[in-house]
Design a protein around this motif. Sequence first.
Motif, PDB file in Angstrom:
ATOM      1  N   GLY A  46       0.789  -1.225   0.000  1.00 49.27           N
ATOM      2  CA  GLY A  46       0.000   0.000   0.000  1.00 49.27           C
ATOM      3  C   GLY A  46       0.821   1.274   0.000  1.00 49.27           C
ATOM      4  N   ALA A  92       0.783   4.638  -2.757  1.00 48.28           N
ATOM      5  CA  ALA A  92      -0.036   5.580  -1.999  1.00 48.28           C
ATOM      6  C   ALA A  92      -0.426   6.828  -2.785  1.00 48.28           C
ATOM      7  CB  ALA A  92       0.692   5.970  -0.714  1.00 48.28           C
ATOM      8  N   GLY A 140      -1.976   2.931   0.396  1.00 45.84           N
ATOM      9  CA  GLY A 140      -1.799   2.979   1.858  1.00 45.84           C
ATOM     10  C   GLY A 140      -1.574   4.402   2.333  1.00 45.84           C
ATOM     11  N   LYS A 141      -0.850   4.519   3.433  1.00 49.57           N
ATOM     12  CA  LYS A 141      -0.640   5.842   4.025  1.00 49.57           C
ATOM     13  C   LYS A 141       0.397   6.649   3.256  1.00 49.57           C
ATOM     14  CE  LYS A 141      -1.618   4.367   8.672  1.00 49.57           C
ATOM     15  NZ  LYS A 141      -1.430   4.651  10.067  1.00 49.57           N
ATOM     16  N   LYS A 183      -5.277   4.339   5.497  1.00 52.61           N
ATOM     17  CA  LYS A 183      -5.190   3.423   4.360  1.00 52.61           C
ATOM     18  C   LYS A 183      -6.564   3.353   3.722  1.00 52.61           C
ATOM     19  CE  LYS A 183      -2.011   0.036   6.296  1.00 52.61           C
ATOM     20  NZ  LYS A 183      -1.808  -1.386   6.494  1.00 52.61           N
TER      21      LYS A 183
END
Length: 440
Positions: free
Chosen positions: A11, A15, A42-43, A50
Amino acid sequence: MLECIVTKFGGSSLANDEQFRKVRSILELEPTRQYLVPSAPGKRFPSDDKVTDLLYACYDLASSGKDYEHLFVRIRERYLSIAQQLHLKVDIEAALDEVSRGIGEDKSRDWVASRGEYLCGLLIADYLGWRFVDAVEGVRFHDDGTLDDEKTQELLSGILKDGKPSVVPGFYGARADGEVVTFSRGGSDITGALVARAVNADVYENWTDVSGFLMADPRIVENPAEISSITYKELRELSHMGASVLHEDAMFPVHRAGIPTNIRNTNKPYHPGTLISRNAPNEASVPTITGIAGHKGYSVIYVEKNMMNSEVGFGRKVLALLEEYGISFEHMPTGIDSMCVVVKSELLAPHRDEVISRMEKLVEGSGSVAVNDNMSIIATVGRGMVHNCGTAARLFSAMSRARINVRMIDQGSSELSIIVGVNDSDFEATVRAIYHEFVG
Ligand code: ASP
């Protein structure tokens, strides 16, 4: 030259548009990277969310009849911004509308969660100009929600056998009736391994935001050394004790197929990372220990009974009792008239009084039962231990120099690990003592 590489990007590697660009340049560096399994974005920064977590939150709101659109807007923005920045052609707005509608129309929790990977797969396939293969076509689950391993192999290898570069979204698949099912969290690692096995890849590259495994937890040991190569068996021992980078179930398909897994860092594409294989290469230079991992929060149930050694079936009765309460045991060192069963305290806690009083009945009149809590278990793992004399001696002298009291010892039957139990208060000091003894 390697012939076929399957890549899985986590992730954080997907991102935002900048990460997408890095992914494409990694693929361009090595044209044999022909398959890609994406996670959901994701982050982007530590306090970010997420996409998968946002999707679960949307599902929870919708299923309790609340408005989820205000949250879905955040998901929408993330995909739209990637698509805009990279000038993608795919109609991601329409796909997002469909997901939003599905959430409102009582689609299952797994379906909702799986859309993170699905949408990300659409974007990356468009960006690379690769074929998009929906995981519902290739990853099959049984009706009870477990993976249908055989059918998955048949389906995936059938779809991918034409050798076309393809994107297969991670984390989900479907039952025979088409109902979407997800793996547990982090499950895109498993999809990557299944794709690698299906195309009989030379390597399964798992791209993430760290350069592989470290020999010890960096929160305990300052700047621990990196592990450049490790066997699947060693990794299993370490990940069971908490060293996590890869989903535990992602190792089985590739291990069995003899395909090595290479953990790589998307932000440092030239770093070789950690290579996990069946038989690690360069055996001549194998270090004595490969890694150390451990955990606090265990309880030791100490059972003593006269003449235990001559009573057939006593150990079975003790374990059957634990089984009744769904408590699995971690280790079980035994003496002549005593045995210790090490269990996770959190598993014992809800049934503690009942378990102990029933065990006391088993030894009634000729023994005793005691429980020691607050134990830590530390596993020192290394394939090099089999060939090296004196590893245990070094380990225990290091602990004794650090004035640590060893409460339990168990040498894994595979000779791959030495397990020690210490008081929770000695946990960090033990990890450090062992690390500095063997690594310096
Ligand atoms: N997106 C899923 C999760 O956050 C699966 C994965 O990333 O592997 O757990």
